[in-house]
Scaffold this active site. Structure first.
Site, PDB file in Angstrom:
ATOM      1  N   ASP A 213     -28.293  16.022 -37.160  1.00 33.64           N
ATOM      2  CA  ASP A 213     -28.727  16.980 -36.129  1.00 33.64           C
ATOM      3  C   ASP A 213     -30.200  17.342 -36.244  1.00 33.64           C
ATOM      4  OD1 ASP A 213     -25.949  17.293 -35.252  1.00 33.64           O
ATOM      5  OD2 ASP A 213     -25.694  18.504 -37.061  1.00 33.64           O
TER       6      ASP A 213
ATOM      7  N   HIS B 113     -26.793  12.596 -29.918  1.00 33.14           N
ATOM      8  CA  HIS B 113     -28.238  12.614 -29.713  1.00 33.14           C
ATOM      9  C   HIS B 113     -28.544  13.174 -28.327  1.00 33.14           C
ATOM     10  CE1 HIS B 113     -28.856   9.249 -32.940  1.00 33.14           C
ATOM     11  NE2 HIS B 113     -28.354  10.367 -33.413  1.00 33.14           N
TER      12      HIS B 113
END
Length: 488
Positions: A76, A104
């Protein structure tokens, strides 16, 4: 403690006000934390943008023929955004490992949000070929859903995505088994995304998995799938299996096979031939080094190798071909799921950081655990991967804090300093973190596009990170949009 008024929640809301909507549901919104803020002059931002454009061109054009973008925390970090920014200068963007457990988030030039899971982040650029390599695992229904979502939002995928014939197939049964496995572990659960990633890689290692190339042989597909179903039944009491279920799954995959055929390719040959032809390849890593099956905080890890070694095994290209590797790291640290987290912040401090940074998982929507930047872990990731540079993301989230901290060393309970990142989780869970405290900055940096325009305290924070890990920071993220990037 207070955090930035201009945070990622506000930026995402502004982006959503533009044309169109995201095709993927956004993570749960969190309330903004608002404080008075001094804004950067608009004229300064414009002139800084001109300087930044030249520096950006120099930075990107200097990258090697085969370059990679890898996570250097617990995932992340914002890898997708950097890949999206760099992709126009590359012919191919390739995923080398993982599956739909990756999340993403990127924005196109109109501010429209796209949440990608398996499709490489280069897909928004018309001239870029996207490759899903042999090291990835493919959930075919999810793959098609992602493509359908992209195309319904005006993104042309025809002839632009290739999937390795050697990649393993992830079935719904793997996802069912994933949930059963977590239930069995009870209080010691790993905290997976329950997308079936671990069980699919388990099938691969025990050599009863099916690969994409098996879809070209439907006469034997059912027999191979039968072995997989029987294995799941023998290991998990709660897994139901019947011959009718098998027949339905085979018929379903007959339809999938026909649609998937144009996407299937020998990507090992394609990539090596492309290297011979001097084409530029950008590798997009999923997850991150601290989740690596070998180097991460085992067993609280993923089932593949999101570090530099995974590029070679996941794409079939030689180590000598790999050049620049960019490590992506947040200006603070986050983690989803279970496992040790030495610099974790609890209570109000952690909550404020989570809300300001909109720290909710792209894949699961789960709130991320938040803490200060862990320099010990970052140095460890830099050693393993040999990063040539770093992309420091979400620096803007730290705006408004009176002070910022860096976790610079680990001490054992007896006060003895650890010389390296420990592999023993019992040791890691007991470490006492020594922090270095730096002054914070109050001004809004989300519109800054030149390093020299950053507050001196923010510059000092960046430079201290460089000094501590020994790797230069070349890219600094100050917001979610494509243009919210400073080239240093």
């Amino acid at each position: 403690m207070s955090l930035s008024t201009v945070n990622h929640a506000a930026a995402a809301a502004a982006a959503a006000a533009g044309p169109g909507k995201s095709f993927s549901a956004a993570a749960p919104a969190a309330p903004s934390v608002r404080l008075p803020r001094t804004r950067a002059p608009a004229a300064a931002a414009v002139s800084a943008a001109a300087v930044g454009a030249d520096r950006a061109a120099d930075r990107v054009s200097a990258l090697s023929q085969v370059s990679g973008v890898l996570g250097s925390q617990w995932g992340d970090e914002g890898k997708g955004k950097l890949v999206d920014v760099l992709a126009p200068r590359f012919d191919i963007v390739a995923r080398c490992q993982g599956g739909a457990n990756a999340g993403h988030t990127i924005y196109n030039s109109e501010g429209k949000k796209f949440a990608l899971h398996l499709v490489p982040s280069g897909i928004l650029h018309e001239g870029t070929l996207c490759v899903v390599g042999n090291g990835a695992v493919i959930h075919v229904p999810g793959f098609f859903n992602e493509i359908d979502g992209l195309e319904s939002n005006g993104v042309n995928c025809n002839g632009r995505i290739l999937v390795s014939d050697r990649a393993h197939l992830l079935f719904d049964l793997h996802q069912a088994v994933d949930g059963l496995r977590e239930a069995e572990l009870a209080n010691s659960f790993i905290g997976t995304t329950k997308r079936g990633i671990g069980p699919c890689y388990s099938s691969k290692v025990t050599r009863n998995g099916l690969r994409v190339c098996d879809l070209r042989h439907m006469d034997t597909f059912g027999d191979k799938l039968d072995v997989l179903f029987k294995d799941a039944t023998s290991r998990f009491e709660g897994f139901e299996y019947s011959k009718s279920m098998l027949r339905e799954e085979v018929e379903r995959y007959k339809r999938f096979a026909e649609r998937l055929e144009p996407f299937i390719a020998d990507t090992v040959h394609l990539l090596n031939e492309s290297i011979q032809q001097k084409k530029k390849i950008l590798v997009e890593g999923g997850q991150a080094t601290m989740l690596d099956i070998d180097f991460g905080t085992y067993p609280f890890v993923t089932s593949s190798s999101p570090s530099a070694g995974g590029i070679c095994t996941g794409l079939g290209i030689a180590p000598r071909c790999i050049g620049d590797l960019i490590g992506v790291v947040k200006a603070y640290t986050t983690r989803v799921g279970s496992g040790p987290f030495p610099t974790e912040l609890f209570g109000e401090e952690g909550d404020l950081l989570r809300k300001s940074g909109m720290e909710f998982g792209t894949t699961t929507g789960r709130p991320r655990r938040c803490g200060w930047l862990d320099i010990v872990a970052l140095k460890y990731c830099c050693e393993i991967n040999g990063f040539s540079s770093l992309n420091l993301t979400k620096l803007d989230v730290l705006s408004g804090l009176p002070e910022v901290k860096l976790g610079v060393s680990y001490n054992q309970p007896d006060g003895q300093k650890l010389q390296s990142f420990p592999g023993d989780l019992d040791t890691l869970e007991q470490v006492q973190v020594k922090y270095e405290v730096l002054p914070g900055w109050q001004s809004d940096i989300s519109s800054v596009r030149s390093y020299s325009e950053l507050p001196l305290a923010a510059q000092r924070y960046v430079e201290r990170i460089e000094e501590l890990v020994g790797v230069p920071v070349h890219y600094i993220g100050v917001g979610p949009g494509r243009d919210a990037l400073i080239y240093k």
